[in-house]
Scaffold this active site. Structure first.
Site, PDB file in Angstrom:
ATOM      1  N   MET A  10       7.304 -39.365  -4.099  1.00  0.00           N
ATOM      2  CA  MET A  10       6.229 -40.326  -4.346  1.00  0.00           C
ATOM      3  C   MET A  10       5.462 -40.784  -3.101  1.00  0.00           C
ATOM      4  SD  MET A  10       6.298 -40.318  -7.507  1.00  0.00           S
ATOM      5  CE  MET A  10       5.231 -41.652  -8.058  1.00  0.00           C
TER       6      MET A  10
ATOM      7  N   ASN B 163       4.018 -28.313  -4.083  1.00  0.00           N
ATOM      8  CA  ASN B 163       4.222 -29.514  -4.902  1.00  0.00           C
ATOM      9  C   ASN B 163       4.084 -29.131  -6.367  1.00  0.00           C
ATOM     10  OD1 ASN B 163       4.473 -32.294  -5.596  1.00  0.00           O
ATOM     11  ND2 ASN B 163       2.244 -32.466  -5.773  1.00  0.00           N
TER      12      ASN B 163
ATOM     13  N   ILE C 296       2.806 -39.744   0.094  1.00  0.00           N
ATOM     14  CA  ILE C 296       1.830 -38.720   0.478  1.00  0.00           C
ATOM     15  C   ILE C 296       2.142 -38.265   1.896  1.00  0.00           C
ATOM     16  CG2 ILE C 296      -0.624 -38.266   0.888  1.00  0.00           C
ATOM     17  CD1 ILE C 296      -1.160 -40.338  -1.365  1.00  0.00           C
TER      18      ILE C 296
ATOM     19  N   GLU D  18       7.828 -27.529 -16.453  1.00  0.00           N
ATOM     20  CA  GLU D  18       7.879 -27.612 -14.982  1.00  0.00           C
ATOM     21  C   GLU D  18       9.108 -26.882 -14.452  1.00  0.00           C
ATOM     22  OE1 GLU D  18       7.326 -31.501 -13.187  1.00  0.00           O
ATOM     23  OE2 GLU D  18       6.188 -32.171 -14.921  1.00  0.00           O
TER      24      GLU D  18
ATOM     25  N   ASP E 194      -2.987 -33.850  -4.238  1.00  0.00           N
ATOM     26  CA  ASP E 194      -2.994 -32.901  -5.360  1.00  0.00           C
ATOM     27  C   ASP E 194      -4.170 -31.924  -5.320  1.00  0.00           C
ATOM     28  OD1 ASP E 194      -0.715 -34.214  -6.308  1.00  0.00           O
ATOM     29  OD2 ASP E 194      -1.886 -35.625  -7.496  1.00  0.00           O
TER      30      ASP E 194
ATOM     31  N   GLY F 165      15.057 -36.184 -10.225  1.00  0.00           N
ATOM     32  CA  GLY F 165      15.480 -34.918  -9.623  1.00  0.00           C
ATOM     33  C   GLY F 165      15.764 -33.798 -10.612  1.00  0.00           C
TER      34      GLY F 165
ATOM     35  N   HIS G 217       2.884 -30.796 -10.040  1.00  0.00           N
ATOM     36  CA  HIS G 217       2.147 -31.954 -10.567  1.00  0.00           C
ATOM     37  C   HIS G 217       2.021 -31.817 -12.087  1.00  0.00           C
ATOM     38  CE1 HIS G 217      -0.571 -35.349 -10.385  1.00  0.00           C
ATOM     39  NE2 HIS G 217      -1.350 -34.707 -11.221  1.00  0.00           N
TER      40      HIS G 217
HETATM   41  C1  GRF Z   1       7.600 -34.478 -12.503  1.00  0.00           C
HETATM   42  O1  GRF Z   1       6.858 -34.658 -13.679  1.00  0.00           O
HETATM   43  C2  GRF Z   1       6.713 -33.979 -11.394  1.00  0.00           C
HETATM   44  O2  GRF Z   1       5.704 -33.117 -11.824  1.00  0.00           O
HETATM   45  C3  GRF Z   1       6.105 -35.239 -10.867  1.00  0.00           C
HETATM   46  O3  GRF Z   1       7.155 -36.185 -10.924  1.00  0.00           O
HETATM   47  C4  GRF Z   1       8.092 -35.800 -11.938  1.00  0.00           C
HETATM   48  C5  GRF Z   1       9.426 -35.672 -11.271  1.00  0.00           C
HETATM   49  O4  GRF Z   1      10.466 -35.472 -12.170  1.00  0.00           O
HETATM   50  N1  GRF Z   1       5.514 -35.036  -9.577  1.00  0.00           N
HETATM   51  P1  GRF Z   1      11.929 -35.099 -11.661  1.00  0.00           P
HETATM   52  O5  GRF Z   1      12.319 -36.141 -10.619  1.00  0.00           O
HETATM   53  O6  GRF Z   1      11.882 -33.722 -11.066  1.00  0.00           O
HETATM   54  O7  GRF Z   1      12.796 -35.175 -12.867  1.00  0.00           O
END
Ligand code: GRF
Length: 193
Positions: free
Chosen positions: A95, A112, A97, A179, A150, A20, A114
């Protein structure tokens, strides 16, 4: 630019399965004046998701749904989403879909994040695959969610250089830091701010 206050901000739900850290950065962003969103709901398929702690810390409603029966779980989530007048869903390390049916029945936007430069390296294990393929760059992408994995319209991407010494763990860490900045920027962009 009109200043958005708590009551007229876009009600947002964040879906998580793990740590998170993106959720945390989105919560921090949502608390800024310039942010168009307010996070009203945290949803998880995993009762052990570490990120659920942010619900407690920031006093945001959190709900866990058992995905053993996905269509039942999604129906329950849609009820919760409607009850809370959610107009934006941000998947952040979720995790599962999301089904076509869910996408069709949710009258709002789903985003989303990725950890690759889509359309390259969809799915899991992205960093390892990028390193094995001797890519010079990887990065992250925020995209709209459609019914293919994706594959929805790309909103924003950030390139990250892969250095010789980068292991997949190290690369994951570098990309994750990007991110946290990219997701808020992508939200500003989809709402033309
Ligand atoms: C991130 O790298 C995101 O892009 C991917 O899963 C990871 C989640 O990380 N889908 P977090 O739970 O936000 O720390």
């Amino acid at each position: 630019m009109a200043i958005l206050t708590g009551s007229n901000k876009i009600k947002t739900a964040v879906f998580i399965s793990g740590t998170g850290s993106n959720l945390k950065s989105l919560i921090k962003f949502s608390n800024l004046k310039k942010s168009p969103i307010t996070i009203k709901l945290i949803i998880s398929d995993n009762p052990k998701a570490k990120g659920l702690i942010y619900g407690k810390i920031f006093k945001i409603k959190k709900k866990v749904f058992n995905f053993k029966n996905k269509s039942v779980a999604e129906k329950k989530i849609l009820l919760e989403i409607n009850k809370n007048k959610i107009k934006l869903i941000c998947l952040a390390g979720f995790m599962k879909i999301i089904s076509k049916n869910f996408i069709k029945n949710f009258k709002g936007k789903i985003l989303n994040i990725h950890p690759s430069l889509l359309p390259k390296y969809k799915g899991l294990n992205t960093h390892n695959r990028a390193i094995i393929n001797k890519e010079k760059f990887s990065g992250c992408t925020v995209h709209l969610v459609n019914s293919r994995l994706d594959s929805g319209k790309i909103i924003l991407q950030k390139k990250v250089e892969i250095k010789k010494k980068d292991t997949s763990k190290r690369l994951a860490k570098k990309i994750l830091a990007e991110e946290h900045k990219l997701y808020p920027k992508a939200i500003l962009k989809i709402f033309n701010l």
